[in-house]
Design a protein around this motif. Sequence first.
Motif, mmCIF file in Angstrom:
data_model
loop_
_atom_site.group_PDB
_atom_site.id
_atom_site.type_symbol
_atom_site.label_atom_id
_atom_site.label_comp_id
_atom_site.label_asym_id
_atom_site.label_seq_id
_atom_site.Cartn_x
_atom_site.Cartn_y
_atom_site.Cartn_z
ATOM 1 N N VAL A 89 49.558 -14.844 4.947
ATOM 2 C CA VAL A 89 48.896 -13.941 5.879
ATOM 3 C C VAL A 89 47.398 -14.204 5.862
ATOM 4 C CG1 VAL A 89 48.462 -11.537 6.474
ATOM 5 C CG2 VAL A 89 50.694 -12.202 5.536
ATOM 6 N N HIS A 90 46.856 -14.532 7.041
ATOM 7 C CA HIS A 90 45.416 -14.791 7.165
ATOM 8 C C HIS A 90 44.670 -13.525 7.603
ATOM 9 C CE1 HIS A 90 45.306 -19.355 6.996
ATOM 10 N NE2 HIS A 90 46.610 -19.069 6.943
ATOM 11 N N GLU A 91 45.218 -12.819 8.567
ATOM 12 C CA GLU A 91 44.547 -11.619 9.078
ATOM 13 C C GLU A 91 45.595 -10.631 9.570
ATOM 14 O OE1 GLU A 91 41.329 -10.221 12.523
ATOM 15 O OE2 GLU A 91 41.973 -12.319 12.378
ATOM 16 N N VAL A 92 45.458 -9.376 9.182
ATOM 17 C CA VAL A 92 46.366 -8.322 9.616
ATOM 18 C C VAL A 92 45.755 -7.585 10.794
ATOM 19 C CG1 VAL A 92 47.524 -6.174 8.972
ATOM 20 C CG2 VAL A 92 47.365 -8.054 7.317
ATOM 21 N N VAL A 93 46.458 -7.596 11.918
ATOM 22 C CA VAL A 93 45.997 -6.913 13.125
ATOM 23 C C VAL A 93 46.453 -5.455 13.126
ATOM 24 C CG1 VAL A 93 46.066 -6.914 15.658
ATOM 25 C CG2 VAL A 93 46.047 -9.083 14.399
ATOM 26 N N ALA A 94 47.680 -5.221 12.688
ATOM 27 C CA ALA A 94 48.232 -3.869 12.637
ATOM 28 C C ALA A 94 49.297 -3.814 11.553
ATOM 29 C CB ALA A 94 48.822 -3.467 13.980
ATOM 30 N N ASP A 95 49.417 -2.641 10.907
ATOM 31 C CA ASP A 95 50.383 -2.474 9.831
ATOM 32 C C ASP A 95 50.872 -1.028 9.862
ATOM 33 O OD1 ASP A 95 51.849 -2.306 7.503
ATOM 34 O OD2 ASP A 95 50.408 -3.409 6.280
ATOM 35 N N HIS A 96 52.121 -0.833 10.256
ATOM 36 C CA HIS A 96 52.668 0.517 10.382
ATOM 37 C C HIS A 96 54.007 0.606 9.659
ATOM 38 C CE1 HIS A 96 49.703 1.631 13.416
ATOM 39 N NE2 HIS A 96 49.949 0.493 14.026
ATOM 40 N N THR A 97 54.230 1.718 9.003
ATOM 41 C CA THR A 97 55.506 2.004 8.366
ATOM 42 C C THR A 97 56.068 3.298 8.938
ATOM 43 O OG1 THR A 97 54.855 0.903 6.314
ATOM 44 C CG2 THR A 97 56.712 2.439 6.194
ATOM 45 N N VAL A 98 57.306 3.247 9.417
ATOM 46 C CA VAL A 98 57.945 4.403 10.042
ATOM 47 C C VAL A 98 59.338 4.577 9.455
ATOM 48 C CG1 VAL A 98 58.726 5.443 12.210
ATOM 49 C CG2 VAL A 98 56.684 4.005 12.194
ATOM 50 N N GLU A 99 59.687 5.817 9.083
ATOM 51 C CA GLU A 99 61.028 6.121 8.619
ATOM 52 C C GLU A 99 61.921 6.382 9.831
ATOM 53 O OE1 GLU A 99 62.214 5.988 5.621
ATOM 54 O OE2 GLU A 99 60.304 5.560 4.616
ATOM 55 N N LEU A 100 62.839 5.480 10.104
ATOM 56 C CA LEU A 100 63.706 5.606 11.269
ATOM 57 C C LEU A 100 64.915 6.505 11.010
ATOM 58 C CD1 LEU A 100 63.725 1.949 12.647
ATOM 59 C CD2 LEU A 100 62.171 3.820 13.210
ATOM 60 N N GLY A 101 65.294 6.667 9.764
ATOM 61 C CA GLY A 101 66.463 7.478 9.460
ATOM 62 C C GLY A 101 67.765 6.721 9.714
ATOM 63 N N ILE A 102 68.861 7.446 9.603
ATOM 64 C CA ILE A 102 70.191 6.846 9.787
ATOM 65 C C ILE A 102 70.488 6.683 11.264
ATOM 66 C CG2 ILE A 102 72.667 7.144 9.379
ATOM 67 C CD1 ILE A 102 71.947 8.757 6.898
ATOM 68 N N ASP A 103 70.864 5.466 11.651
ATOM 69 C CA ASP A 103 71.167 5.194 13.052
ATOM 70 C C ASP A 103 72.639 5.507 13.341
ATOM 71 O OD1 ASP A 103 69.863 3.456 15.488
ATOM 72 O OD2 ASP A 103 72.037 3.239 15.397
ATOM 73 N N PRO A 104 72.927 6.237 14.429
ATOM 74 C CA PRO A 104 74.335 6.581 14.723
ATOM 75 C C PRO A 104 75.162 5.417 15.223
ATOM 76 C CG PRO A 104 72.896 7.345 16.484
ATOM 77 C CD PRO A 104 71.992 6.825 15.399
ATOM 78 N N GLY A 105 74.506 4.300 15.561
ATOM 79 C CA GLY A 105 75.244 3.139 16.037
ATOM 80 C C GLY A 105 75.324 3.098 17.551
ATOM 81 N N LEU A 106 75.745 1.959 18.058
ATOM 82 C CA LEU A 106 75.831 1.737 19.496
ATOM 83 C C LEU A 106 77.061 2.411 20.073
ATOM 84 C CD1 LEU A 106 74.726 0.183 21.996
ATOM 85 C CD2 LEU A 106 76.226 -1.699 21.339
ATOM 86 N N VAL A 107 76.845 3.186 21.122
ATOM 87 C CA VAL A 107 77.955 3.829 21.832
ATOM 88 C C VAL A 107 78.149 3.082 23.149
ATOM 89 C CG1 VAL A 107 78.829 5.943 22.870
ATOM 90 C CG2 VAL A 107 77.429 6.061 20.793
ATOM 91 N N LYS A 108 79.243 2.381 23.270
ATOM 92 C CA LYS A 108 79.488 1.567 24.458
ATOM 93 C C LYS A 108 80.180 2.377 25.545
ATOM 94 C CE LYS A 108 79.950 -2.787 21.904
ATOM 95 N NZ LYS A 108 80.835 -3.951 21.638
ATOM 96 N N ASP A 109 79.811 2.085 26.780
ATOM 97 C CA ASP A 109 80.453 2.713 27.916
ATOM 98 C C ASP A 109 81.576 1.804 28.400
ATOM 99 O OD1 ASP A 109 80.935 4.514 29.935
ATOM 100 O OD2 ASP A 109 79.488 3.623 31.304
ATOM 101 N N GLY A 110 82.684 2.403 28.752
ATOM 102 C CA GLY A 110 83.801 1.615 29.249
ATOM 103 C C GLY A 110 84.661 1.015 28.161
ATOM 104 N N VAL A 111 84.579 1.560 26.949
ATOM 105 C CA VAL A 111 85.435 1.059 25.878
ATOM 106 C C VAL A 111 86.847 1.592 26.072
ATOM 107 C CG1 VAL A 111 83.532 0.807 24.254
ATOM 108 C CG2 VAL A 111 84.776 2.961 24.364
ATOM 109 N N GLU A 112 87.763 1.123 25.238
ATOM 110 C CA GLU A 112 89.172 1.464 25.424
ATOM 111 C C GLU A 112 89.420 2.966 25.351
ATOM 112 O OE1 GLU A 112 91.257 -0.935 22.589
ATOM 113 O OE2 GLU A 112 90.402 -2.787 23.385
ATOM 114 N N ALA A 113 88.660 3.677 24.498
ATOM 115 C CA ALA A 113 88.851 5.125 24.386
ATOM 116 C C ALA A 113 88.538 5.826 25.704
ATOM 117 C CB ALA A 113 87.974 5.687 23.273
#
Length: 231
Positions: A89-113
């Motif tokens: 790393v030569h130069e840091v332009v931006a540095d951010h840390t964010v807690e995203l939490g638990i992701d519920p996952g992708l919900v697809k439209d038009g699935v078999e259900a």
Amino acid sequence: MRVVIASCSVDYSGRLDAHLPLATRLLMIKADGSVLVHSDGGSYKPLNWMSPPCRLTVGEPDDGDAEQGVREVWTVQNAKSDDRLVVRVHEVVADHTVELGIDPGLVKDGVEAHLQKLLAEQIELLGPGHQLVRREYPTAIGPVDIMAKDPAGASVAVEIKRRGDIDGVEQLTRYLELLNRDPLLAPVQGVFAAQEIKPQARVLATDRGIRCLVLDYDAMRGIDDVESRLF
């Protein structure tokens, strides 16, 4: 997740060696331990990455790197192999840390259900006079998507897929063989229903006496714009 935009060079060693010259890039450090190096192009795919399990350590540059303007050296070591990712790393332009939490996952439209629910509500798509018995009809080898009755009272087993291929026909065949052993159900007809049925699957289904039904998902949802059709 930690997101860093930095001017950096990247070296990968392991199964092969790769080098990314000095440029401004996006560095992503995810909670699962993975580290990804992105540019402002190439769509979603990173330029280089290290999948977990791995360990990230941040160290000071040696004299040679310091003379080249390196401020930090990130070393990402894979825990299961000798693969290593080194980010200078030569130069840091931006540095951010964010807690995203638990992701519920992708919900697809038009699935078999979704298709199963809509077909159960519009069981007449199987033909006039058909009646729904139940969804997810249990058998010893798994549930049949839909069990119905035709106008004559005969049982109809329906297997639903988004894209119907030979494996789906084989699956329905196994259900039919088992269901037809039950004297209270036999004879059981089979219907293979999908948004798209491959030619080979249609040939196999027809040869086994299984009826094929193509499902129009938009029409079943009531959003098909008939006026915009060419045919």
